[in-house]
Design a protein around this motif. Structure first.
Motif, short mmCIF file in Angstrom:
data_model
loop_
_atom_site.label_atom_id
_atom_site.label_comp_id
_atom_site.label_asym_id
_atom_site.label_seq_id
_atom_site.Cartn_x
_atom_site.Cartn_y
_atom_site.Cartn_z
N ALA A 38 35.70 -38.64 -24.70
CA ALA A 38 35.67 -37.80 -23.51
C ALA A 38 36.68 -36.66 -23.62
CB ALA A 38 35.95 -38.63 -22.27
N LEU A 39 37.88 -36.94 -24.12
CA LEU A 39 38.88 -35.90 -24.29
C LEU A 39 38.41 -34.85 -25.30
CD1 LEU A 39 42.30 -37.82 -24.39
CD2 LEU A 39 41.21 -36.65 -22.46
N ALA A 40 37.79 -35.31 -26.39
CA ALA A 40 37.29 -34.38 -27.40
C ALA A 40 36.23 -33.45 -26.80
CB ALA A 40 36.71 -35.15 -28.59
N ALA A 41 35.34 -34.01 -25.98
CA ALA A 41 34.32 -33.19 -25.34
C ALA A 41 34.95 -32.22 -24.34
CB ALA A 41 33.30 -34.08 -24.64
N LEU A 42 35.94 -32.69 -23.60
CA LEU A 42 36.61 -31.87 -22.60
C LEU A 42 37.23 -30.61 -23.22
CD1 LEU A 42 38.02 -31.27 -19.87
CD2 LEU A 42 39.76 -32.93 -20.52
N VAL A 43 38.01 -30.78 -24.28
CA VAL A 43 38.69 -29.62 -24.86
C VAL A 43 37.71 -28.67 -25.53
CG1 VAL A 43 40.88 -30.84 -25.10
CG2 VAL A 43 39.26 -30.87 -27.00
N ARG A 44 36.64 -29.22 -26.10
CA ARG A 44 35.64 -28.35 -26.74
C ARG A 44 34.92 -27.50 -25.70
NH1 ARG A 44 30.57 -28.91 -26.70
NH2 ARG A 44 30.65 -31.13 -26.16
N ILE A 45 34.49 -28.15 -24.61
CA ILE A 45 33.76 -27.44 -23.56
C ILE A 45 34.65 -26.38 -22.91
CG2 ILE A 45 32.70 -27.70 -21.28
CD1 ILE A 45 31.74 -30.49 -22.25
N ALA A 46 35.90 -26.73 -22.63
CA ALA A 46 36.82 -25.78 -21.99
C ALA A 46 37.08 -24.57 -22.89
CB ALA A 46 38.11 -26.47 -21.62
N ARG A 47 37.29 -24.82 -24.16
CA ARG A 47 37.54 -23.70 -25.10
C ARG A 47 36.35 -22.75 -25.14
NH1 ARG A 47 36.60 -25.31 -30.99
NH2 ARG A 47 34.53 -25.33 -30.03
N ASP A 48 35.15 -23.31 -25.21
CA ASP A 48 33.95 -22.49 -25.35
C ASP A 48 33.58 -21.76 -24.06
OD1 ASP A 48 33.80 -23.39 -27.94
OD2 ASP A 48 32.21 -24.86 -27.54
N ALA A 49 33.95 -22.33 -22.92
CA ALA A 49 33.47 -21.80 -21.64
C ALA A 49 34.41 -20.83 -20.95
CB ALA A 49 33.14 -22.96 -20.69
N VAL A 50 35.70 -20.88 -21.27
CA VAL A 50 36.67 -20.05 -20.54
C VAL A 50 37.00 -18.81 -21.36
CG1 VAL A 50 38.92 -19.96 -19.43
CG2 VAL A 50 37.65 -22.12 -19.46
N ASP A 51 36.60 -17.66 -20.85
CA ASP A 51 36.84 -16.40 -21.52
C ASP A 51 38.34 -16.12 -21.62
OD1 ASP A 51 36.00 -13.96 -22.70
OD2 ASP A 51 36.49 -12.92 -20.84
N GLY A 52 38.80 -15.72 -22.79
CA GLY A 52 40.21 -15.42 -22.99
C GLY A 52 41.00 -16.59 -23.55
N VAL A 53 40.40 -17.78 -23.53
CA VAL A 53 41.05 -18.98 -24.09
C VAL A 53 40.58 -19.16 -25.52
CG1 VAL A 53 41.20 -21.50 -23.96
CG2 VAL A 53 41.37 -20.12 -21.88
N THR A 54 41.52 -19.20 -26.45
CA THR A 54 41.19 -19.32 -27.87
C THR A 54 41.12 -20.77 -28.31
OG1 THR A 54 42.48 -17.28 -28.18
CG2 THR A 54 41.76 -18.44 -30.17
N TRP A 55 42.02 -21.60 -27.75
CA TRP A 55 42.06 -23.02 -28.08
C TRP A 55 42.33 -23.82 -26.81
CZ3 TRP A 55 45.59 -19.63 -30.57
CH2 TRP A 55 45.18 -19.18 -31.84
N CYS A 56 42.04 -25.10 -26.86
CA CYS A 56 42.32 -25.98 -25.73
C CYS A 56 42.80 -27.33 -26.26
CB CYS A 56 41.07 -26.17 -24.87
SG CYS A 56 41.33 -27.22 -23.42
N GLY A 57 43.74 -27.92 -25.55
CA GLY A 57 44.25 -29.23 -25.94
C GLY A 57 44.47 -30.10 -24.71
N PHE A 58 44.67 -31.40 -24.96
CA PHE A 58 44.95 -32.34 -23.88
C PHE A 58 46.05 -33.28 -24.34
CE2 PHE A 58 44.62 -35.81 -20.94
CZ PHE A 58 44.14 -35.25 -19.77
#
Length: 246
Positions: A38-58
């Protein structure tokens, strides 16, 4: 007097993008029962969906101790890992229970060691938002930008909504995992009954299916006949035994 009540286009787009993000997040996590997945899916979706965000972590803590990380880019996983030290924006967000934002890491003085590592990896801005999962697990979602000034107040609002929604979805994931574990224990107990285990073996042989599926077939039959599971198992085993004897 006529007042222009139209929402500015840029704000409308931001609202629509955030709504789309939350829908995609729900769809991606609704059936997951593994917390790390679930965490892996969360960070992938957030990175791809939020303009201006290059990477995402939890960053996750369980009972106050580091309980794992997830990163949209494996190179940056160490930035979310509290085992490298607690002096991080994620830990500050968790400790203070409020959002932490740094638009320009080149001017940042709050987390000197972490900031050096982040800038070496190409990170120039960060937003960390606390996430409440349940009584045992808390964490922070971390949005990283590859350019200074890329993370705005609009990103703060998105991060806040993302954190709240993620907390609810992750709590449901953990609940499903607990239910699945309990079901597994019950299945193991049921299979420990000799006659039920024999009946499951018969169904596995006949259908070429695994034990959990065979047990579910047995349960479905018991429910449709309105008789105890063990009685259905006995009938099946007795029928097969008579066929062999005959």
């Amino acid at each position: 007097m006529n007042l222009d009540t139209r929402v500015p286009a840029v704000e409308t787009v931001g609202v629509l993008e955030t709504a789309a993000l939350l829908r995609e997040l729900t769809a991606g996590l609704i059936a997951v029962d593994d917390f790390d997945a679930a965490l892996a899916a969360l960070v992938r979706i957030a990175r791809d969906a939020v303009d201006g965000v290059t990477w995402c972590g939890f960053t996750a803590l369980r009972a106050g101790e580091p309980a794992g990380v997830a990163a949209s880019d494996a190179r940056l996983a160490g930035l979310d890992d509290l085992r490298h030290g607690p002096d991080t924006p994620a830990m500050e967000a968790i400790r203070r229970r409020e959002m932490i934002r740094s638009e320009h890491l080149g001017r940042e003085r709050r987390w000197p060691t972490w900031t050096v590592r982040a800038r070496d990896l190409g990170v120039h801005g960060v937003i960390s938002a606390p996430v409440d999962v349940d009584e045992q697990v808390i964490g922070a979602i971390n949005l990283y930008a590859g350019a200074s000034g890329a993370l705005t107040t609009g990103h703060q609002l998105t991060a806040m909504l993302l954190a709240e929604h993620a907390g609810l979805l992750l709590a449901a994931v953990r609940d499903r995992a607990r239910q699945a574990a309990l079901a597994g224990e019950r299945d193991a107990s049921v299979l420990g009954d000799g006659v039920v285990g024999q009946a499951v073996g018969v169904i596995m042989t006949q259908r070429g299916c695994p034990a959990p599926e065979a047990l579910e077939v047995l349960r479905t039959a018991a429910a449709s006949l309105s008789i105890p599971l063990r009685e259905v198992a006995e009938r099946l085993v007795n029928t097969v035994s008579r066929q062999r004897d005959g």
